[in-house]
Write a protein that holds these residues in place. Structure first.
Motif: not given
Lengths: 112, 108
Positions: B6-14
């Motif tokens: 799976q990608i991405p491992q982490y995701q920050h979003v507004q």
């Protein structure tokens, strides 16, 4: 999901002790699974069972023992707990292949 | 079971931005299941995709299965803080093994 329950929810044990985590499901699902999830990581399969009296190893079986004498129960035993086995343990079940899996609430195990 | 990445491992979003996570396999998958795990919670089943090219929607979530059945995606439109959690995919074969998951964090 009230149909699958794990006990205890929290457990602290000492290195070298034997500890058993319980998993019980009320649906008569054929398949049951044990996973461990370390902080910030994914789920790693420890053992699984396709039916009563049938069990098989997953990715990380070392140090663990399972049994399945009854369809509804799938206990996981740590024979001699080590600190590296500190983790959150999830049990899951599903009716058959390619069907939805239901997870228990998890057991947070700390080995000191 | 098949190993899936799976990608991405982490995701920050507004909050309000879109989010997509991808699930890839080197071999053909029989089907794909998606699960969501809220922080401190347990994984909960979201959906299963079976057919090549299948697309399914659940409100703001769109799930897609690739034509070759080697990849899948989960797209969330206009994220909300309630979307926070880790999303896992799995090839639901005999042995339920999960991808590493994508952890979604949403800034309000």
């Amino acid at each position: 999901d009230a149909g699958i329950t794990q006990s205890p929810r929290y457990k602290i044990t000492e290195t070298g002790r034997q500890v058993t985590l319980m998993c019980h499901q009320t649906w008569s699902h054929s398949y049951m699974f044990w996973y461990r999830q370390d902080l910030g990581h994914g789920l790693r399969l420890i053992y699984y069972s396709a039916a009563a009296d049938i069990t098989d190893k997953g990715e990380v079986p070392d140090g663990y023992v399972v049994s399945r004498s009854k369809t509804e129960n799938f206990p996981l035993t740590l024979e001699s707990a080590t600190r590296s086995q500190t983790s959150v343990y999830f049990c899951a079940s599903r009716r058959g292949e390619d069907t939805e899996a239901f997870f228990g609430q998890g057991t947070r195990l700390t080995v000191v | 079971g098949q190993q899936v990445m799976q990608i991405p491992q982490y995701q920050h979003v507004q909050e309000g931005e879109d989010f997509t996570t991808y699930c890839n396999s080197s071999t053909t998958l029989s089907n794909i299941q998606w699960y969501k795990q809220r922080p401190g919670g347990h994984p909960v089943f979201l959906i299963q995709l079976v057919k090549s090219g299948e697309v399914k929607k659940q409100k703001r979530l769109t799930f897609q299965f690739g034509e070759a059945k080697k990849n899948s995606s989960l797209h969330i439109t206009a994220t909300q803080t309630t979307d926070v959690g880790t999303y896992f995919c799995d090839d639901a074969g005999n042995m339920l093994t999960f991808g590493g998951g994508t952890r979604l964090m949403v800034k309000p």
